[in-house]
Design a protein around this motif. Structure first.
Motif, PDB file in Angstrom:
ATOM      1  N   ALA A  48      -9.879   5.420  -3.918  1.00 16.10           N
ATOM      2  CA  ALA A  48     -10.837   4.548  -3.250  1.00 16.10           C
ATOM      3  C   ALA A  48     -10.145   3.468  -2.420  1.00 16.10           C
ATOM      4  N   ASN A  49      -8.857   3.200  -2.690  1.00 15.09           N
ATOM      5  CA  ASN A  49      -8.182   2.076  -2.049  1.00 15.09           C
ATOM      6  C   ASN A  49      -7.004   2.459  -1.163  1.00 15.09           C
ATOM      7  N   VAL A  50      -6.813   3.735  -0.838  1.00 14.78           N
ATOM      8  CA  VAL A  50      -5.666   4.124  -0.025  1.00 14.78           C
ATOM      9  C   VAL A  50      -6.122   4.602   1.339  1.00 14.78           C
ATOM     10  N   ASN A  51      -5.190   4.595   2.260  1.00 13.48           N
ATOM     11  CA  ASN A  51      -5.438   5.100   3.603  1.00 13.48           C
ATOM     12  C   ASN A  51      -5.257   6.616   3.580  1.00 13.48           C
ATOM     13  N   ASN A  95      -7.697   6.261 -13.234  1.00 10.28           N
ATOM     14  CA  ASN A  95      -6.733   5.570 -12.370  1.00 10.28           C
ATOM     15  C   ASN A  95      -6.586   6.298 -11.035  1.00 10.28           C
ATOM     16  N   GLU A  97      -8.851   8.149  -9.492  1.00 10.28           N
ATOM     17  CA  GLU A  97     -10.051   7.905  -8.683  1.00 10.28           C
ATOM     18  C   GLU A  97     -10.064   6.484  -8.127  1.00 10.28           C
ATOM     19  N   ALA A  98      -9.592   5.520  -8.897  1.00 11.11           N
ATOM     20  CA  ALA A  98      -9.537   4.144  -8.408  1.00 11.11           C
ATOM     21  C   ALA A  98      -8.539   4.026  -7.258  1.00 11.11           C
ATOM     22  N   ASP A  99      -7.407   4.720  -7.346  1.00 11.50           N
ATOM     23  CA  ASP A  99      -6.428   4.696  -6.256  1.00 11.50           C
ATOM     24  C   ASP A  99      -6.959   5.376  -5.008  1.00 11.50           C
ATOM     25  N   ARG A 148       2.085   1.904  -3.471  1.00  9.27           N
ATOM     26  CA  ARG A 148       0.986   2.440  -4.274  1.00  9.27           C
ATOM     27  C   ARG A 148       0.767   3.917  -3.972  1.00  9.27           C
ATOM     28  N   GLU A 205       0.830  -1.206   0.000  1.00  6.84           N
ATOM     29  CA  GLU A 205       0.000   0.000   0.000  1.00  6.84           C
ATOM     30  C   GLU A 205       0.866   1.258   0.000  1.00  6.84           C
TER      31      GLU A 205
END
Length: 67
Positions: free
Chosen positions: A28-31, A22, A24-26, A5, A2
């Motif tokens: 959604a998945n990061v802290n 890409n 927006e997708a990142d 990323r 993570e």
């Protein structure tokens, strides 16, 4: 994984080479709590690299007489 990323996401944002989908997708998945710290740390590293390169260049040209 993570952290890598997040580093990639921040570097792409610094240089503006990321596609919107890409990005927006990142997001959604990061802290989101760690993201500002990663961004500040990378900004400091890039700044120190620039200062270091400038110091090497200036130090190499400081022996020119008359200046």
């Amino acid at each position: 994984m993570e952290l890598i990323r997040m580093v990639g996401m921040v570097l792409a944002s610094f240089f503006g080479v990321r596609k919107r989908a890409n990005h927006e997708a990142d997001l959604a998945n990061v802290n989101m709590m760690l993201l500002p710290f990663v961004a500040v740390a990378l900004a400091l590293v890039i700044g120190l690299l620039i200062v270091g390169v400038v110091e090497l260049i200036v130090d190499g040209t400081s022996s020119v007489q008359g200046f």
